[in-house]
Design an enzyme around this catalytic site. Structure first.
Site, short mmCIF file in Angstrom:
data_model
loop_
_atom_site.label_atom_id
_atom_site.label_comp_id
_atom_site.label_asym_id
_atom_site.label_seq_id
_atom_site.Cartn_x
_atom_site.Cartn_y
_atom_site.Cartn_z
N GLN A 159 -8.16 14.33 4.19
CA GLN A 159 -7.57 13.53 3.13
C GLN A 159 -8.52 13.40 1.94
OE1 GLN A 159 -6.77 9.05 3.54
NE2 GLN A 159 -4.73 9.95 3.42
N ARG A 168 -1.17 9.30 -0.44
CA ARG A 168 -2.44 9.70 -1.05
C ARG A 168 -2.50 11.19 -1.38
NH1 ARG A 168 -6.62 6.08 2.65
NH2 ARG A 168 -6.18 4.14 1.56
N LEU A 182 -15.55 5.10 -3.08
CA LEU A 182 -14.14 4.72 -3.06
C LEU A 182 -13.76 3.61 -4.03
CD1 LEU A 182 -11.59 5.41 -1.43
CD2 LEU A 182 -12.11 3.45 0.02
N PHE A 232 0.85 -1.18 0.00
CA PHE A 232 0.00 0.00 0.00
C PHE A 232 0.88 1.23 0.00
CE2 PHE A 232 -4.58 0.94 1.21
CZ PHE A 232 -5.12 -0.04 0.40
N HIS A 291 -12.24 11.83 1.83
CA HIS A 291 -12.25 10.48 2.34
C HIS A 291 -12.11 10.39 3.86
CE1 HIS A 291 -11.73 6.20 2.31
NE2 HIS A 291 -10.47 6.23 2.67
N HIS A 300 -8.90 11.23 -1.03
CA HIS A 300 -8.40 9.97 -1.58
C HIS A 300 -8.27 10.13 -3.08
CE1 HIS A 300 -8.13 5.73 -2.62
NE2 HIS A 300 -8.06 5.42 -1.34
N ARG A 343 -2.68 10.58 6.38
CA ARG A 343 -2.75 9.20 6.84
C ARG A 343 -2.32 8.24 5.73
NH1 ARG A 343 -6.41 5.09 6.26
NH2 ARG A 343 -8.06 6.36 5.34
N GLU A 363 -7.22 1.58 -2.86
CA GLU A 363 -5.81 1.68 -3.19
C GLU A 363 -5.25 0.29 -3.52
OE1 GLU A 363 -3.97 4.39 -0.52
OE2 GLU A 363 -2.01 3.47 -0.71
#
Lengths: 267, 606
Positions: free
Chosen positions: B237, B312, B253, B124, B383, B239, B418, B256
């Site tokens: 954030q 991100r 969403l 990730f 997000h 995304h 994050r 990822e």
């Protein structure tokens, strides 16, 4: 809507209205005592799902229209309803999959007591789950507290664990819907939940007796309606219920196993 | 009418608000400590936004790459958070996460496996080694269902479909909670010695978001009104990959995990644009070409990650840049292509469907796109909020005695940005810590009486919209606020636009005083929206004020007028608190100093 012009300057331009087509709806409005279908019309544009239409009705025509929803992506199982008579998730029903030029009928799940409009009381399901013996793992295989399990041994359990608990299978099951055997039958969702525990490679608990004596697995006569409405396409009947029925037969009706049971003093 | 006629009164030692991963984990821990626990959730049990989490939970177990350990995870998280994180929380998280994941397995979770039969871990963004324990792309469902199915046997009492409208305090300490049930609209008072907030996020303040209707920032606003501090609120954030088409699913969403499994980003010219802009901090961790990137995806330990797996904030800005430069897709996104891996893998189609089943399903059913053969159109979506209630890193208690917080509603772990996968591990690590300390607090402190006048004042306030049946529709204000935040306080920020946003927020506050609802209190979504609005406004104001005050670009905050990081701004967190006159005050608080041994870890991992 009442007053939105003040800030119109910063809103994104609305998509062109030329593809919009009016769709007529009949939506059940009412509570446990009284109710009737009420008609609404929504201009539907490309890509809209049924839940979008309900939201538009809430925002523009009936702000008190009750409807449960959460994720809007078929992952939480909140927006279950009966669309043109078929138990479905509202968020995953594309408008362009419904017959055009026909009125769309939206009703609450009919097997559960109505709270209001499209919202039903599904608390029975939560009570049933609590009665099923919980997961009881064997001792860890490794010193760090972990277990060794192989993918091929968990594929089936993972299929069952895809369940989003929309309860559409419970809604459609005739044992519940027509025969109201809620006190003697746990329904396809929880037969499969039990199967997931029973087939879990680490589990050591025995629930087969409960399936036979308390949970009413015998009531299921394999019409597969549950499998047909499952939005996760889980093989509820073939992969979960039938193998559990077989375990019940093996354990309780196989002559040799019966003999063993008598010696071991098990019920 | 007496108090008990008007209110249904409950009594608990520890009351948890929210039943996502953090709330359930807190409730399980508090129950294990032998105190009486209640859990309030806005939806049905098991439907909280945690179910939407897809990719996995980060834990340095080293099952796939044995070079991983807590020190690497610590350094990755601090780097991702641009060093504004609370190092005590980051350390605790990195050390505890593996044990919390194993605990889930002991409660029945079934994670995907390695060939050796261990828990499989995937790549990730921002994580140096494959670190995310996962179940296909439905890890959040596995997490919440495991906690739910274990939790219902631990003795906690669950209140479903109820909304909390106020925290009650007596002499500055938590004494309970006021709320209503959505089904009937009856008012409830929960007396409690300690409260754990686990209410999740704030995405609904923006037009394009991956969050469901529940993400209205209730916990943030409840805590703020009760005197707690909101920290790091400027860090929201976006995304990089949300769906952009059809319009009705815009924002939903796209995990990822698609990129973790080899998915690449291309613009309308077919170019893999992520290779063009690699930040210096990651230069020596990124593949030099496409071939090396693919080897990384396949598990080659000597290869560096493809640039699609940068953090991100960075990926979202690169996508934004391509779209603004006119190199976007027809519906205003860019292309995310996983189908290309068929050039490299036999049976690629089956592989994709097994690794990313819900993405396959989601695109097929909602967009009519087969991701095994066609590229997805994606664009940034609101997000997650890194900011939230400021807590003590050892106990999760806020500055209000008896008020604890865990999960997304809390600030500290993630700093300015994050890393994917650190959210699910956050829930189980800090849910446990909050539950443990809330129970401890209860045992050390007696009960305090609820202030009835406070209860009655709050009740009058939420009933007021019924007296104005011809007042403004609450949905109108909600929509205007979402547009304001999206357009003026979004992924690229400038002072003038944010000042305009503040003025508009003031205007919405004024309009809120005239909001009206029709119908009655039973399951009335219009009324619920009217009650959510003050929370959304508080959150939006704290985001905007903090973003204005941070005159730099760092992590998730990008200021067009201050495009660089500033050394000065690296020294403080921003804290929003309600002043005695009712206004919102934002102040700078020096960041928590890192212990020398942790500094040494950072140096070692550079």
């Amino acid at each position: 809507m009442s007053t939105q012009t003040a800030t119109a300057a910063i809103t994104t331009p609305k998509p062109p209205a030329d593809h919009a087509r009016p769709v007529h709806f009949r939506i059940w409005r009412g509570d446990k005592d009284t109710g009737a279908f009420v008609e609404y019309t929504v201009n539907v544009t490309e890509g809209m799902v049924l839940l979008d239409c309900v939201h538009r009705i809430q925002a523009e025509q009936a702000s008190d229209l009750a409807c449960r929803w959460n994720c809007k992506a078929g992952k939480c199982g909140s927006c279950s309803a009966e669309i043109n008579g078929k138990p479905s998730l509202m968020c995953m029903t594309r408008m362009d999959t419904l017959p055009p030029d026909k009125v769309v009928t939206v009703e609450p799940m009919r097997s559960f007591p109505l709270i209001r409009d499209l919202v039903t009381d599904v608390s029975w399901n939560f009570r049933v789950k609590k009665t099923i013996k919980p997961f009881k793992p064997r001792k860890p295989d490794n010193a760090d507290g972990s277990w060794t399990m192989f993918q091929q041994d968990i594929d089936r359990v993972q299929e069952f664990r895809k369940c989003i608990e929309c309860f559409l299978c419970q809604d459609v099951c005739h044992v519940i819907r027509d025969h109201h055997k809620e006190d003697e039958f746990i329904g396809p969702r929880f037969l499969m939940y039990t199967a997931a525990l029973e087939m879990h490679p680490l589990d050591t608990e025995d629930r087969v007796g409960d399936l036979k004596n308390r949970d009413g697995i015998g009531y299921c006569n394999i019409t597969k309606c549950c499998t047909k409405v499952c939005p996760e396409h889980i093989g509820i009947t073939d992969n979960a219920i039938i193998p559990m029925k077989e375990r019940v037969v093996d354990e309780f009706y196989d002559p040799i196993t019966r003999l063993f049971r008598i010696f071991k003093g098990k019920k | 009418m007496s108090f008990t006629d008007q209110y249904i009164v409950h009594e608990h030692d520890v009351l948890v608000i929210g039943a996502g991963g953090a709330g359930l984990r807190a409730a399980i821990e508090a129950s294990a400590a032998g105190v009486k626990v209640g859990v309030i959730c806005k939806s049905l049990l098991g439907k909280a936004h945690t179910v939407m989490a897809e990719g996995g939970m980060a834990a340095a177990m080293g099952n796939v790459d044995d070079r991983d350990n807590w020190e690497v995870h610590f350094a990755d998280t601090m780097r991702g958070g641009q060093y504004l994180n609370n190092p005590i929380m980051v350390e605790h998280h990195a050390k505890e996460a593996p044990a919390r994941v194993l605990e889930l397995e002991s409660w029945g979770a079934v994670f995907d496996r390695t060939k050796e039969g261990k828990i499989l871990q995937r790549n990730f963004g921002g994580h140096r080694y494959p670190r995310l324990a996962h179940v296909g792309d439905r890890t959040g469902l596995e997490l919440i269902r495991t906690l739910q199915d274990h939790g219902i046997h631990q003795g906690m009492e669950v209140f479903m479909e109820m909304t909390v409208v106020s925290l009650l305090t007596t002499g500055g300490r938590i004494s309970g909670v006021l709320g209503y049930d959505r089904e009937r609209g009856r008012m409830h008072v929960w007396k409690a010695k300690a409260v754990v907030l686990a209410t999740g996020g704030i995405g609904k303040s923006f037009r394009i978001t991956s969050n469901s209707w529940e993400g209205t920032g209730d916990g943030h606003a409840l805590a703020y009104e009760a005197g707690a501090e909101l920290m790091d609120m400027e860090f929201v954030q976006f995304h990089p990959t949300g769906m952009v088409w059809p319009p009705s699913v815009r924002g939903i969403l796209v995990t990822e995990g698609v990129r973790g499994e080899g998915g690449v980003l291309r613009n309308s010219e077919g170019k893999r644009f992520m290779f063009d802009d690699v930040p210096d901090a990651y230069r020596n961790q990124v593949a030099k070409d496409e071939e090396e990137g693919w080897r990384y995806v396949c598990g080659d330990k000597n290869a560096n990650r493809p640039p699609e797996l940068l953090t991100r904030d960075h990926v979202a800005r690169c996508i934004n840049r391509e779209i603004k430069a006119g190199r976007g897709s027809p519906h205003g996104g860019v292309y995310l292509d996983i189908g290309w891996i068929k050039e490299k893998l036999p049976n690629a189609s089956a592989h994709i469907q097994r690794k990313l089943p819900s993405m396959y399903h989601q695109f097929k059913q909602l967009a009519g796109v087969d991701i095994t053969t066609e590229a997805m159109e994606v664009g940034p979506t609101t997000h997650y909020v890194m900011g939230g209630v400021a807590v003590d890193g050892h106990t999760q208690m806020s500055c209000v005695p008896g008020l604890f917080a865990a999960g997304e509603v809390t600030a500290g772990l993630h700093g300015a940005n994050r890393l994917g996968g650190n959210s699910l591990s956050d829930l189980i690590v800090f849910g446990k810590l909050a539950g443990e300390h809330a129970a401890k607090f209860v045992k050390e402190h007696g009960a305090v009486e609820v202030d009835q006048a406070q209860v009655e004042a709050h009740t009058r306030a939420i009933m007021a919209p019924f007296d104005r049946p011809n007042g403004e529709n609450p949905y109108g204000i909600q929509q205007d606020l979402q547009n304001t935040m999206q357009d003026l306080v979004g992924i690229v920020r400038v002072q003038g636009e944010m000042e305009l946003a503040l003025a508009k927020i003031e205007e919405y506050k004024a309009r809120l005083k005239n909001v009206g609802v029709i119908g009655h209190r039973e399951y009335n979504p219009g009324w619920h929206t009217a009650i959510d609005l003050p929370c959304m406004l508080t959150v939006s104001e704290s985001i905007t004020r903090s973003a204005l005050d941070r005159k730099e670009s760092r992590g998730a905050q990008f200021r067009d007028d201050y495009p660089e990081k500033s050394a000065e701004c690296s020294t403080f967190n921003l804290v929003a608190k309600k002043a005695p006159d009712g206004s919102m005050q934002v102040t700078r608080r020096p960041i928590l100093q890192m212990r020398d041994d942790l500094k040494a870890v950072i140096e070692k991992m550079k």
